[in-house]
Enzyme design. Structure first.
Site, PDB file in Angstrom:
ATOM      1  N   HIS A   9      38.799 -78.342  58.705  1.00 20.03           N
ATOM      2  CA  HIS A   9      37.981 -77.191  58.391  1.00 20.03           C
ATOM      3  C   HIS A   9      38.530 -75.910  58.279  1.00 20.03           C
ATOM      4  CE1 HIS A   9      36.227 -76.869  62.361  1.00 20.03           C
ATOM      5  NE2 HIS A   9      36.056 -75.722  62.113  1.00 20.03           N
ATOM      6  N   ARG A  20      32.086 -66.504  58.496  1.00 24.75           N
ATOM      7  CA  ARG A  20      31.015 -66.141  59.000  1.00 24.75           C
ATOM      8  C   ARG A  20      30.314 -65.407  57.881  1.00 24.75           C
ATOM      9  NH1 ARG A  20      31.366 -66.054  64.439  1.00 24.75           N
ATOM     10  NH2 ARG A  20      33.352 -66.217  65.319  1.00 24.75           N
ATOM     11  N   GLU A  44      33.415 -74.487  56.988  1.00 24.24           N
ATOM     12  CA  GLU A  44      32.261 -74.375  57.921  1.00 24.24           C
ATOM     13  C   GLU A  44      31.869 -72.994  57.548  1.00 24.24           C
ATOM     14  OE1 GLU A  44      32.343 -72.929  62.508  1.00 24.24           O
ATOM     15  OE2 GLU A  44      33.463 -74.920  62.163  1.00 24.24           O
ATOM     16  N   ASN A  49      25.474 -66.123  62.438  1.00 21.81           N
ATOM     17  CA  ASN A  49      24.917 -65.868  63.678  1.00 21.81           C
ATOM     18  C   ASN A  49      23.502 -64.833  63.455  1.00 21.81           C
ATOM     19  OD1 ASN A  49      27.310 -66.287  65.465  1.00 21.81           O
ATOM     20  ND2 ASN A  49      28.446 -64.728  64.013  1.00 21.81           N
ATOM     21  N   HIS A  94      42.732 -65.551  52.306  1.00 23.18           N
ATOM     22  CA  HIS A  94      41.855 -66.190  51.482  1.00 23.18           C
ATOM     23  C   HIS A  94      41.922 -67.626  51.438  1.00 23.18           C
ATOM     24  CE1 HIS A  94      45.959 -66.485  49.072  1.00 23.18           C
ATOM     25  NE2 HIS A  94      45.426 -67.362  48.494  1.00 23.18           N
ATOM     26  N   GLU A 127      40.658 -67.999  45.850  1.00 26.89           N
ATOM     27  CA  GLU A 127      41.761 -68.240  44.832  1.00 26.89           C
ATOM     28  C   GLU A 127      41.458 -69.225  44.055  1.00 26.89           C
ATOM     29  OE1 GLU A 127      46.385 -67.925  43.887  1.00 26.89           O
ATOM     30  OE2 GLU A 127      45.842 -68.559  45.978  1.00 26.89           O
TER      31      GLU A 127
END
Length: 131
Positions: free
Chosen positions: A6, A10, A53, A57, A72, A122
């Protein structure tokens, strides 16, 4: 040998990010792990072994900055123009389609789309090494 499983980003708004990744790339939650203070959401589709993922928060209110280290994520598609038109119609910020052909040899055709948190993705035409 190591296997990439993965990549993590965030995100500020879980709903907005889930909506974007579902509409833009057909990525759906494969798992959602809530913890005290944060939630991890793993996205995938039938094309992928690698997951994205999303880390949310819970107490975060300010957008994240990407600093000078983020590059990217890239995805490959069969029909670049169709995907460009589809993402544009969804209202996603996209760059114009570009060709990268050093020495006259086509290496890549691509554009970038920006997610709700400012991450650039991209989008490459399936060609050569980009399958």
């Amino acid at each position: 040998m190591a296997k990439i499983i993965h990549m993590m980003v965030r995100v500020l708004d879980e709903t907005r990010s889930l909506d974007f990744y579902a509409k833009a790339f057909g990525l759906e939650p494969a798992d959602r792990l809530p913890f005290d203070g944060f939630t991890l959401i793993y996205l995938r589709n039938a094309e992928n072994d690698v997951e994205l993922e999303l880390t949310v928060n819970h107490d975060r209110t300010e957008p994240y900055t990407h600093g000078d280290g983020y590059g990217h994520m890239a995805v490959a598609v069969e029909d670049l123009e169709r995907e460009h038109a589809r993402l544009s119609a969804l209202g996603c910020p996209v760059t114009p389609v570009k060709e990268f052909a050093p020495g006259g040899r086509l290496l890549a055709r691509f554009f970038f789309v920006t997610d709700p948190d400012g991450y650039r993705i991209e989008v490459l035409q399936r060609h050569g090494r980009y399958r």
